[in-house]
Design an enzyme around this catalytic site. Sequence first.
Site, PDB file in Angstrom:
ATOM      1  N   GLU A  88       4.884  -6.970  -3.302  1.00 19.41           N
ATOM      2  CA  GLU A  88       5.515  -5.678  -3.258  1.00 19.41           C
ATOM      3  C   GLU A  88       6.445  -5.488  -2.095  1.00 19.41           C
ATOM      4  OE1 GLU A  88       5.508  -3.960  -5.741  1.00 19.41           O
ATOM      5  OE2 GLU A  88       3.741  -3.931  -6.844  1.00 19.41           O
ATOM      6  N   HIS A 107      -0.164   0.680   0.176  1.00 15.07           N
ATOM      7  CA  HIS A 107       0.056   0.570  -1.365  1.00 15.07           C
ATOM      8  C   HIS A 107      -1.310   0.498  -2.123  1.00 15.07           C
ATOM      9  CE1 HIS A 107       0.888  -0.378  -5.486  1.00 15.07           C
ATOM     10  NE2 HIS A 107       0.856  -1.534  -5.523  1.00 15.07           N
ATOM     11  N   HIS A 109      -4.240   0.709  -5.707  1.00 11.54           N
ATOM     12  CA  HIS A 109      -4.449   0.906  -7.259  1.00 11.54           C
ATOM     13  C   HIS A 109      -5.246   1.906  -7.350  1.00 11.54           C
ATOM     14  CE1 HIS A 109      -2.264  -3.304  -8.204  1.00 11.54           C
ATOM     15  NE2 HIS A 109      -1.621  -2.446  -7.556  1.00 11.54           N
ATOM     16  N   TYR A 128      -4.586  22.547  -0.728  1.00  9.75           N
ATOM     17  CA  TYR A 128      -3.436  22.773   0.341  1.00  9.75           C
ATOM     18  C   TYR A 128      -3.126  21.347   0.895  1.00  9.75           C
ATOM     19  CZ  TYR A 128      -6.977  22.978   4.093  1.00  9.75           C
ATOM     20  OH  TYR A 128      -7.929  22.512   4.923  1.00  9.75           O
ATOM     21  N   HIS A 169       0.342   2.513 -12.512  1.00 11.55           N
ATOM     22  CA  HIS A 169       0.310   1.280 -11.119  1.00 11.55           C
ATOM     23  C   HIS A 169      -0.689   1.799 -10.348  1.00 11.55           C
ATOM     24  CE1 HIS A 169       2.946  -1.809  -8.901  1.00 11.55           C
ATOM     25  NE2 HIS A 169       1.386  -1.619  -8.272  1.00 11.55           N
ATOM     26  N   TYR A 224       0.674  21.557  14.136  1.00 10.85           N
ATOM     27  CA  TYR A 224      -0.306  20.436  14.172  1.00 10.85           C
ATOM     28  C   TYR A 224       0.106  19.194  14.386  1.00 10.85           C
ATOM     29  CZ  TYR A 224      -4.568  18.023  13.216  1.00 10.85           C
ATOM     30  OH  TYR A 224      -5.505  17.023  13.165  1.00 10.85           O
TER      31      TYR A 224
HETATM   32 ZN   LIG Z   1       0.397  -2.661  -6.649  1.00 11.24          ZN
END
Ligand SMILES: [Zn+2]
Length: 234
Positions: A88, A107, A109, A128, A169, A224
Amino acid sequence: MTRSRVGRVGGAAGERAATAWEELVATARRTVADGLVVGTSGNVSVRVGDTVLVTPSGVPYDRLAPDDMTGVDLDGRQVLGTLVPTSELPMHLAVYRADTGARAVVHTHAVHATAVSLLVPELPPVHYMTAALGGPVRVAPYAAYGSDELARAMLDALTGRTGCLLQNHGTVTYGTSLDQAYDRTAQLEWMCRLWLTASSVPGRSPSLLTETQLAEVTERLRGYGQRTDERDGS
Ligand SMILES: [Zn+2]
Protein backbone atom coordinates in the site's frame (compact mmCIF):
# COMPACT_ATOMS: atom_id res chain seq x y z
CA MET A 1 10.90 -2.60 -5.12
CA THR A 2 14.54 -3.48 -5.01
CA ARG A 3 15.72 -5.88 -2.33
CA SER A 4 19.40 -5.22 -2.77
CA ARG A 5 19.73 -1.74 -1.39
CA VAL A 6 20.74 -1.55 2.24
CA GLY A 7 21.07 1.91 3.68
CA ARG A 8 22.54 2.92 6.97
CA VAL A 9 22.04 6.26 8.60
CA GLY A 10 24.50 7.36 11.20
CA GLY A 11 24.63 10.06 13.86
CA ALA A 12 21.65 12.08 15.03
CA ALA A 13 19.64 11.28 11.88
CA GLY A 14 20.22 7.58 12.52
CA GLU A 15 19.05 7.91 16.10
CA ARG A 16 15.93 9.77 15.02
CA ALA A 17 15.17 7.06 12.46
CA ALA A 18 15.76 4.28 15.03
CA THR A 19 13.39 5.93 17.52
CA ALA A 20 10.78 6.50 14.81
CA TRP A 21 11.06 2.87 13.74
CA GLU A 22 10.55 1.71 17.31
CA GLU A 23 7.41 3.87 17.56
CA LEU A 24 6.19 2.63 14.19
CA VAL A 25 6.53 -1.01 15.22
CA ALA A 26 4.72 -0.29 18.52
CA THR A 27 1.88 1.42 16.62
CA ALA A 28 1.60 -1.43 14.12
CA ARG A 29 1.43 -3.94 17.01
CA ARG A 30 -1.27 -1.82 18.61
CA THR A 31 -3.48 -2.09 15.51
CA VAL A 32 -3.39 -5.88 15.93
CA ALA A 33 -3.80 -5.84 19.73
CA ASP A 34 -6.79 -3.47 19.47
CA GLY A 35 -8.45 -5.62 16.80
CA LEU A 36 -8.19 -3.04 14.01
CA VAL A 37 -6.44 -5.52 11.72
CA VAL A 38 -6.01 -9.27 11.56
CA GLY A 39 -2.64 -10.92 10.86
CA THR A 40 -0.38 -8.87 8.64
CA SER A 41 -3.07 -6.72 7.03
CA GLY A 42 -2.99 -2.95 7.38
CA ASN A 43 0.18 -0.88 7.45
CA VAL A 44 1.79 2.08 9.16
CA SER A 45 4.30 4.71 8.07
CA VAL A 46 6.13 7.66 9.60
CA ARG A 47 8.08 10.42 7.90
CA VAL A 48 11.55 11.34 9.15
CA GLY A 49 12.93 14.18 7.05
CA ASP A 50 12.46 13.09 3.44
CA THR A 51 12.52 9.40 4.33
CA VAL A 52 9.31 7.46 4.91
CA LEU A 53 9.67 4.46 7.22
CA VAL A 54 7.02 1.83 6.40
CA THR A 55 5.98 -1.57 7.63
CA PRO A 56 7.34 -4.27 5.32
CA SER A 57 5.00 -6.51 3.36
CA GLY A 58 3.88 -9.79 4.94
CA VAL A 59 5.96 -9.76 8.14
CA PRO A 60 3.97 -10.26 11.36
CA TYR A 61 4.41 -7.14 13.49
CA ASP A 62 5.50 -9.11 16.55
CA ARG A 63 8.51 -10.34 14.57
CA LEU A 64 9.71 -6.91 13.45
CA ALA A 65 13.11 -6.07 14.93
CA PRO A 66 15.27 -2.91 14.89
CA ASP A 67 17.29 -4.37 11.99
CA ASP A 68 14.15 -4.70 9.86
CA MET A 69 13.92 -0.93 9.40
CA THR A 70 12.41 -0.33 5.97
CA GLY A 71 12.43 3.11 4.37
CA VAL A 72 11.76 4.77 1.03
CA ASP A 73 12.15 8.27 -0.34
CA LEU A 74 9.11 10.32 -1.37
CA ASP A 75 9.31 8.78 -4.87
CA GLY A 76 9.10 5.28 -3.42
CA ARG A 77 12.75 4.30 -3.99
CA GLN A 78 13.99 2.08 -1.20
CA VAL A 79 16.72 3.80 0.80
CA LEU A 80 16.71 1.68 3.98
CA GLY A 81 16.50 -2.04 4.58
CA THR A 82 16.10 -5.13 2.44
CA LEU A 83 12.51 -6.16 3.20
CA VAL A 84 9.89 -5.31 0.59
CA PRO A 85 7.81 -2.30 1.72
CA THR A 86 4.04 -2.63 2.13
CA SER A 87 2.05 -3.02 -1.08
CA GLU A 88 0.00 0.00 0.00
CA LEU A 89 3.03 2.27 -0.41
CA PRO A 90 1.24 4.39 -3.10
CA MET A 91 -1.40 5.45 -0.55
CA HIS A 92 1.15 6.41 2.09
CA LEU A 93 3.33 8.36 -0.36
CA ALA A 94 0.29 10.15 -1.83
CA VAL A 95 -0.55 11.51 1.63
CA TYR A 96 3.02 12.76 2.25
CA ARG A 97 3.42 14.22 -1.24
CA ALA A 98 0.13 16.13 -0.99
CA ASP A 99 0.27 19.28 1.08
CA THR A 100 -1.23 17.66 4.18
CA GLY A 101 1.52 18.27 6.75
CA ALA A 102 1.28 14.55 7.57
CA ARG A 103 4.12 12.94 9.52
CA ALA A 104 2.41 9.58 10.03
CA VAL A 105 -0.19 7.44 8.22
CA VAL A 106 -2.16 4.50 9.59
CA HIS A 107 -4.11 2.10 7.34
CA THR A 108 -6.33 -0.63 8.83
CA HIS A 109 -9.12 -3.02 7.91
CA ALA A 110 -11.12 -2.20 11.06
CA VAL A 111 -14.36 -4.15 10.88
CA HIS A 112 -16.99 -1.51 11.72
CA ALA A 113 -15.37 1.11 9.52
CA THR A 114 -15.08 -1.34 6.64
CA ALA A 115 -18.73 -2.37 7.17
CA VAL A 116 -19.78 1.29 6.86
CA SER A 117 -17.79 1.55 3.63
CA LEU A 118 -20.12 -1.08 2.10
CA LEU A 119 -23.24 0.91 2.96
CA VAL A 120 -22.86 4.67 2.40
CA PRO A 121 -20.67 7.17 0.48
CA GLU A 122 -20.04 9.15 3.68
CA LEU A 123 -20.23 8.37 7.40
CA PRO A 124 -23.15 10.43 8.75
CA PRO A 125 -22.08 12.95 11.43
CA VAL A 126 -23.26 11.01 14.47
CA HIS A 127 -20.78 12.43 16.96
CA TYR A 128 -18.77 15.62 17.46
CA MET A 129 -15.51 13.70 16.93
CA THR A 130 -16.47 14.00 13.24
CA ALA A 131 -15.03 17.52 13.51
CA ALA A 132 -11.69 16.17 14.76
CA LEU A 133 -11.31 14.44 11.38
CA GLY A 134 -12.16 17.65 9.49
CA GLY A 135 -15.86 16.91 8.87
CA PRO A 136 -18.07 14.02 7.73
CA VAL A 137 -15.77 11.18 6.72
CA ARG A 138 -15.99 10.23 3.04
CA VAL A 139 -15.72 6.80 1.47
CA ALA A 140 -13.22 6.55 -1.41
CA PRO A 141 -14.70 4.49 -4.29
CA TYR A 142 -13.33 0.97 -4.57
CA ALA A 143 -10.08 0.34 -6.46
CA ALA A 144 -7.66 -2.59 -6.24
CA TYR A 145 -5.30 -2.56 -3.24
CA GLY A 146 -1.86 -1.15 -3.90
CA SER A 147 -2.99 0.65 -7.08
CA ASP A 148 -2.33 4.27 -8.00
CA GLU A 149 -6.07 4.52 -8.71
CA LEU A 150 -6.80 3.69 -5.07
CA ALA A 151 -4.23 6.26 -3.92
CA ARG A 152 -5.92 8.93 -6.08
CA ALA A 153 -9.41 8.03 -4.86
CA MET A 154 -8.14 8.14 -1.26
CA LEU A 155 -6.54 11.56 -1.74
CA ASP A 156 -9.82 12.93 -3.16
CA ALA A 157 -11.74 11.55 -0.18
CA LEU A 158 -9.18 13.12 2.19
CA THR A 159 -9.73 16.65 0.87
CA GLY A 160 -10.12 18.80 4.00
CA ARG A 161 -10.11 15.66 6.17
CA THR A 162 -7.51 13.76 8.19
CA GLY A 163 -9.20 10.40 7.61
CA CYS A 164 -11.34 8.51 5.14
CA LEU A 165 -12.83 5.10 4.48
CA LEU A 166 -11.89 2.94 1.51
CA GLN A 167 -14.89 1.17 0.00
CA ASN A 168 -14.89 -2.60 0.69
CA HIS A 169 -11.39 -2.24 2.14
CA GLY A 170 -10.69 -0.21 5.30
CA THR A 171 -9.50 3.07 6.79
CA VAL A 172 -6.75 5.65 6.26
CA THR A 173 -5.89 8.40 8.71
CA TYR A 174 -2.89 10.67 9.08
CA GLY A 175 -1.54 12.99 11.72
CA THR A 176 1.46 14.98 12.86
CA SER A 177 2.57 11.97 14.92
CA LEU A 178 2.00 8.21 15.00
CA ASP A 179 -0.05 8.61 18.16
CA GLN A 180 -2.31 11.18 16.53
CA ALA A 181 -2.78 9.13 13.35
CA TYR A 182 -3.50 6.04 15.45
CA ASP A 183 -5.96 7.87 17.69
CA ARG A 184 -7.83 9.16 14.63
CA THR A 185 -8.19 5.60 13.36
CA ALA A 186 -9.52 4.45 16.74
CA GLN A 187 -11.99 7.37 16.84
CA LEU A 188 -13.12 6.67 13.28
CA GLU A 189 -13.69 2.99 14.00
CA TRP A 190 -15.59 3.92 17.17
CA MET A 191 -17.84 6.37 15.29
CA CYS A 192 -18.57 3.76 12.63
CA ARG A 193 -19.48 1.29 15.35
CA LEU A 194 -21.70 3.91 16.97
CA TRP A 195 -23.57 4.64 13.73
CA LEU A 196 -24.00 0.95 12.91
CA THR A 197 -25.31 0.27 16.41
CA ALA A 198 -27.81 3.16 16.40
CA SER A 199 -28.97 2.57 12.82
CA SER A 200 -29.60 -1.12 13.48
CA VAL A 201 -32.52 -0.32 15.82
CA PRO A 202 -35.65 -1.14 13.78
CA GLY A 203 -38.02 1.71 12.97
CA ARG A 204 -35.66 4.46 14.17
CA SER A 205 -33.06 6.52 12.35
CA PRO A 206 -30.17 8.09 14.28
CA SER A 207 -30.19 11.84 14.94
CA LEU A 208 -27.33 13.65 13.22
CA LEU A 209 -25.33 16.77 14.04
CA THR A 210 -25.95 19.88 11.95
CA GLU A 211 -23.22 21.79 10.09
CA THR A 212 -23.50 24.58 12.67
CA GLN A 213 -22.99 22.15 15.53
CA LEU A 214 -19.93 20.66 13.81
CA ALA A 215 -18.52 24.13 13.05
CA GLU A 216 -18.76 25.04 16.73
CA VAL A 217 -16.73 21.96 17.67
CA THR A 218 -14.20 22.68 14.92
CA GLU A 219 -13.57 26.10 16.49
CA ARG A 220 -12.99 24.57 19.92
CA LEU A 221 -10.69 21.86 18.59
CA ARG A 222 -8.64 24.44 16.72
CA GLY A 223 -7.70 26.15 19.99
CA TYR A 224 -6.97 22.80 21.58
CA GLY A 225 -4.71 21.73 18.68
CA GLN A 226 -2.59 24.88 18.93
CA ARG A 227 -1.91 24.34 22.59
CA THR A 228 -0.95 20.70 22.25
CA ASP A 229 0.90 20.56 18.95
CA GLU A 230 2.30 23.61 17.22
CA ARG A 231 3.08 21.67 14.07
CA ASP A 232 -0.55 20.72 13.51
CA GLY A 233 -1.37 22.59 10.36
CA SER A 234 -4.10 20.27 9.15
ZN1 LIG B 1 -5.46 -2.68 3.08
